[in-house]
Motif scaffolding. Structure first.
Motif, mmCIF file in Angstrom:
data_model
loop_
_atom_site.group_PDB
_atom_site.id
_atom_site.type_symbol
_atom_site.label_atom_id
_atom_site.label_comp_id
_atom_site.label_asym_id
_atom_site.label_seq_id
_atom_site.Cartn_x
_atom_site.Cartn_y
_atom_site.Cartn_z
ATOM 1 N N ARG A 266 0.836 -1.204 0.000
ATOM 2 C CA ARG A 266 0.000 0.000 0.000
ATOM 3 C C ARG A 266 0.873 1.258 0.000
ATOM 4 O O ARG A 266 0.619 2.207 -0.746
ATOM 5 C CB ARG A 266 -0.918 -0.004 1.221
ATOM 6 N N ASN A 267 1.894 1.270 0.859
ATOM 7 C CA ASN A 267 2.741 2.443 0.973
ATOM 8 C C ASN A 267 3.582 2.648 -0.279
ATOM 9 O O ASN A 267 3.944 3.777 -0.625
ATOM 10 C CB ASN A 267 3.645 2.320 2.205
ATOM 11 N N GLU B 176 -10.909 5.903 4.232
ATOM 12 C CA GLU B 176 -10.189 7.062 3.731
ATOM 13 C C GLU B 176 -8.697 6.923 4.026
ATOM 14 O O GLU B 176 -8.299 6.543 5.129
ATOM 15 C CB GLU B 176 -10.730 8.336 4.398
ATOM 16 N N THR B 177 -7.868 7.209 3.040
ATOM 17 C CA THR B 177 -6.421 7.119 3.204
ATOM 18 C C THR B 177 -5.928 8.219 4.148
ATOM 19 O O THR B 177 -6.311 9.374 4.022
ATOM 20 C CB THR B 177 -5.702 7.250 1.849
ATOM 21 N N LYS B 178 -5.071 7.820 5.126
ATOM 22 C CA LYS B 178 -4.461 8.791 6.017
ATOM 23 C C LYS B 178 -3.161 9.257 5.380
ATOM 24 O O LYS B 178 -2.224 8.487 5.216
ATOM 25 C CB LYS B 178 -4.193 8.156 7.386
ATOM 26 N N THR C 235 5.482 8.310 2.193
ATOM 27 C CA THR C 235 5.388 7.029 1.481
ATOM 28 C C THR C 235 6.788 6.575 1.093
ATOM 29 O O THR C 235 7.785 7.263 1.337
ATOM 30 C CB THR C 235 4.534 7.167 0.207
ATOM 31 N N ASP D 182 -7.787 -5.917 5.054
ATOM 32 C CA ASP D 182 -8.891 -5.233 4.393
ATOM 33 C C ASP D 182 -10.200 -5.884 4.814
ATOM 34 O O ASP D 182 -11.221 -5.208 4.960
ATOM 35 C CB ASP D 182 -8.716 -5.293 2.873
ATOM 36 N N GLN E 180 1.972 7.329 5.708
ATOM 37 C CA GLN E 180 0.666 7.101 5.068
ATOM 38 C C GLN E 180 0.136 5.706 5.364
ATOM 39 O O GLN E 180 0.861 4.727 5.327
ATOM 40 C CB GLN E 180 0.775 7.286 3.557
ATOM 41 N N GLU E 181 -1.163 5.621 5.663
ATOM 42 C CA GLU E 181 -1.839 4.345 5.878
ATOM 43 C C GLU E 181 -3.110 4.330 5.041
ATOM 44 O O GLU E 181 -3.802 5.342 4.927
ATOM 45 C CB GLU E 181 -2.185 4.141 7.349
ATOM 46 N N SER E 182 -3.413 3.160 4.476
ATOM 47 C CA SER E 182 -4.630 3.050 3.670
ATOM 48 C C SER E 182 -5.215 1.666 3.825
ATOM 49 O O SER E 182 -4.558 0.728 4.257
ATOM 50 C CB SER E 182 -4.318 3.316 2.188
ATOM 51 N N LYS E 183 -6.491 1.556 3.461
ATOM 52 C CA LYS E 183 -7.219 0.305 3.569
ATOM 53 C C LYS E 183 -8.439 0.417 2.671
ATOM 54 O O LYS E 183 -9.067 1.482 2.602
ATOM 55 C CB LYS E 183 -7.638 0.081 5.034
#
Length: 771
Positions: free
Chosen positions: A36-37, A532-534, A538, A89, A525-528
């Motif tokens: 993701r990153n 919503e992506t934080k 990266t 996820d 950065q964190e996402s799932k």
């Protein structure tokens, strides 16, 4: 950049997961966080495997219905994975309508294609329980290794897959009575007819996807030995119904439907997002892209799977055959990341027997989750089994996590706060330092691209070690006044290396790295999927030396573990889960409870105590063989000059071959009290020191006295070689004296050890404790 679909082995729902189970979920999490990153379109799927005999058996034991049991343990699993900050996820379940729908559809595809066969076979039936016994309802003796702890489906001790009727002295797991053999009919998947397709696919994919060696070897061995038809139905009530006339009283075998759970949990996520009015997706865009409008124009999907070696055949043979036998173009395995076993202290982790450190135990220790994550990945068993010990946990945490990484972060940021008023000094790039760092960062990135998680993690610690040595050599506490430009340059560059380390180590230790980056006023950065992506840093920010300006208040995150605490944990989590819950230990366990470490005598008393009590003797190893009941032990026969052979045992099998030892003149503690290990008496102890090779691997060097005859006494310089010693000493007495190698010279309290007048030295374990 191809999309990355990630799965980790579905844990059985019927118990609390231990550290060995957690390796796979955590491994998938690290890889997913990296992807993701790094900017990949990523989906990470896992869930509890809820059907089958294991669940029915456990439900009977706990006086619950299978559904009640699954509901309870699903919540327990979820709590543990949340505590470990595993960022699925979707962490779903196989006991849902999506799994039933997709499993039955796949079965119908195989049946229509002619890949389903019917056979009448013999199965164990318990007259007392009035039912056919599925695999895990049968206990008995393994026909291959003789273990009395085998189950009807598998022997955990030797790893063999079994048929219940093969077991010797079988017993019904529920009531303990002896079952009888009766006939019943079942459906089988025709693996032989799919063998050619499978072979072609394995040959291509294992190379393109860089499978782990154990995955390739095990899979090719299955194909080479010839595939057999494999039953996919069972005589159970708790499971997915078989949609075929005549099979209304049977369900699908859990290992047929469990891998299909990856598909169904993806659909479960899509259905839930849609029901919640969130940004949903077509689950087929990941699993059957050719049939999804949504997948058009998107990159292809690469499937990465994380499993233990015991699950390899199901993921590289049985599940792929299910997909290959279907007319649909399913997404199939691309990269297999399969690990060896993590064992516990002197035995094995065992969920069924309750042995080891379990998720709830880890939480109870109060040790941060990231410390556990650190230890698991620093020692991830990628090429060989790894033995978890509390002593090693303490040592690795104190030396590497705190003494290496933590030391670099704390000393650098505190220096900025104390001497630069929290402002990171402006200074030129240190080209020499960054040449080393960037080379390692490129290796880390490449290793993570192929899920070589342990190598990448250890390379991060190499960078930290380089920087610590640079800090120490530069002596900024002096140069800040004597050469302020050089001091500013050092601190400036170290801050940017720390920033890089936090980005690269974030997949491994997400909490700690975010805390450290918060000191810089930054985040990672964190996402799932579906959230919503934080925003934050990266992988594109790795290697950049701009954007940092100040350091806020800091604090120490990890606290070292002392020996007293370590021993308390080892005792507290000894035995098994039931004993812990009941607060009981049987007599045998009490006898094995860890003792306090022996007290080391003051230095000034050690030489006199050695001269009066401890006898060291040169002996020649005349025979070496493995102890069949101890996977670490060698049985060595020695000529000690007495005219009678002496037998000792040493835990060197992990480090040295039999050829490395045979014929060597070694040093033994010859008046140590005899001790029985794995049924064989050991009369003495062989002396050796430890060291690490160039690759960081733990190694052992045996003390060498090749010039001395067997029976030669080893003495301290200036001591009487003919002095009498105690006839027998305890282990505590022996270890009360510190024998050590300093710059290759073996000594006690600064006095050298001699054999026949010559100093005993080491060539590799140059600075080591000798024991």
């Amino acid at each position: 950049m191809n999309r990355r679909l990630i799965t980790s082995a579905l844990p059985y729902v019927n118990n609390i997961p231990h550290l060995g189970n957690l390796i796979q979920m955590l491994s998938g999490d690290v890889f997913a966080r990296f992807c993701r990153n790094r900017g990949y379109d990523t989906l990470y799927i896992c869930g509890t495997d809820e059907y089958g005999t294991a669940t029915e058996t456990k439900a009977i034991e706990e006086n619950k219905t299978p559904r009640e049991l699954c509901d309870y343990y699903y919540q327990e699993h979820t709590k543990i994975y949340d505590w470990f900050h595993i960022n699925f996820d979707k962490f779903g379940r196989t006991s849902n309508e999506q799994c039933t729908e997709i499993t039955q559809d796949l079965f119908n595809d195989l049946d229509k294609a002619g890949f389903i066969k019917e056979h009448v076979n013999k199965q164990l039936f318990c007259p007392k329980c009035n039912m056919f016994l599925a695999d895990r309802y049968v206990d008995g003796t393994c026909p291959k290794c003789g273990s009395t702890k085998a189950r009807g489906d598998q022997c955990d001790d030797c790893g063999s897959l079994l048929d219940p009727v093969e077991l010797k002295d079988p017993k019904c797991h529920t009531c303990g009575s002896t079952p009888e053999v009766r006939e019943t009919k079942h459906l089988y998947i025709d693996l032989p007819s799919l063998s050619a397709k499978l072979g072609d696919w394995v040959e291509k994919t294992s190379i393109e996807g860089k499978w782990a060696d154990n995955a390739i070897n095990i899979t090719k061995a299955w194909i080479r030995d010839g595939l057999n038809e494999r039953a996919i139905t069972r005589d159970l009530k708790w499971g997915i119904p078989v949609p075929k006339a005549g099979y209304e009283d049977k369900v699908f075998y859990v290992w047929f439907n469990a891998p299909i759970g990856y598909l169904s949990i993806t659909k479960q996520l899509a259905d839930e997002l849609k029901a919640d009015g969130k940004n949903s997706f077509d689950w087929k865009s990941w699993w059957v892209p050719s049939e999804s409008e949504e997948a058009k124009g998107k990159d292809k999907v690469d499937l990465f799977q994380f499993i233990g070696k015991d699950n390899i055949p199901f993921h590289t043979v049985i599940f792929p055959c299910t997909l290959l036998g279907s007319p649909h173009a399913w997404t199939k395995l691309h990269h297999m990341s399969s690990t060896e076993y993590m064992n516990y202290e002197d035995g094995k982790f065992s969920k069924s027997r309750g042995v080891g450190v379990f998720g709830t135990d880890a939480i109870e220790t109060g040790i941060p989750a990231d410390a556990w994550r650190f230890y698991i990945f620093y020692n991830r068993p990628e090429k060989q089994d790894f033995q978890f010990t509390w002593k090693d946990f303490m040592e690795k945490m104190n030396s590497e996590l705190i003494g290496n990484l933590g030391n670099l972060v704390n000393r650098t940021l505190l220096f900025v706060t104390r001497y630069f008023d929290g402002i990171i000094p402006d200074a030129p790039v240190d080209e020499e330092l960054w040449t080393e760092v960037l080379a390692l960062e490129a290796k880390i990135t490449e290793n993570l691209e192929w899920a070589n998680l342990k190598d990448a993690f250890r390379q991060c610690f190499e960078i930290s070690d380089i920087c610590n040595k640079r800090f120490q050599a530069a002596e900024p506490w002096k140069s800040r006044t004597e050469n302020p430009e050089e001091c500013a340059k050092l601190i400036h560059n170290l801050c940017y290396v720390i920033k890089d380390l936090m980005i690269m180590m974030n997949p491994y230790m997400p909490q700690y790295t975010q805390v450290v980056m918060s000191y810089f006023g930054k985040s990672i950065q964190e996402s799932k999927l579906g959230t919503e992506t934080k925003a934050g840093l990266t992988w594109d920010d790795v290697g950049k030396t701009e954007g940092l300006d100040k350091i806020g208040p800091t604090e120490v995150y990890f606290k070292p573990i002392d020996q007293k605490t370590m021993l308390a944990f080892r005792e507290k989590f000894g035995g098994n889960q039931n004993e812990r819950k009941e607060g009981k230990k049987d007599a045998k366990k009490e006898k094995k409870a860890p003792k306090a470490e022996p007290v080391i005598l003051p230095v000034e008393k050690q030489a006199d105590f050695f001269n009066a009590n401890i006898e060291l003797t040169v002996a020649k190893i005349t025979d070496v063989k493995p102890n069949p009941d101890g996977d670490k032990l060698y049985i060595e026969t020695l000529d000690d000059g007495s005219g009678k052979p002496r037998t000792i045992q040493s835990g060197l099998r992990k480090y040295l071959t039999e050829a490395d030892l045979l014929g060597k003149h070694v040093v033994i503690a010859s008046n140590l009290a005899p001790r029985t290990m794995r049924g064989i008496e050991s009369r003495g102890m062989l002396l050796a020191g430890d060291y690490k090779d160039a690759d960081g691997k733990d190694c052992v060097e045996v003390l060498d006295a090749s010039w001395a005859k067997p029976g030669t006494k080893v003495v301290l310089e200036g001591s009487d070689v003919n002095a009498s010693k105690k006839a027998e000493i305890t282990g505590d007495e022996f270890f009360s004296v510190a024998i050590e190698a300093k710059d290759g010279v073996v000594q006690i309290a600064g006095k050298k050890l001699l054999a026949d007048g010559k100093v005993i030295t080491t060539s590799k374990a140059l600075n080591s404790e000798i024991g």
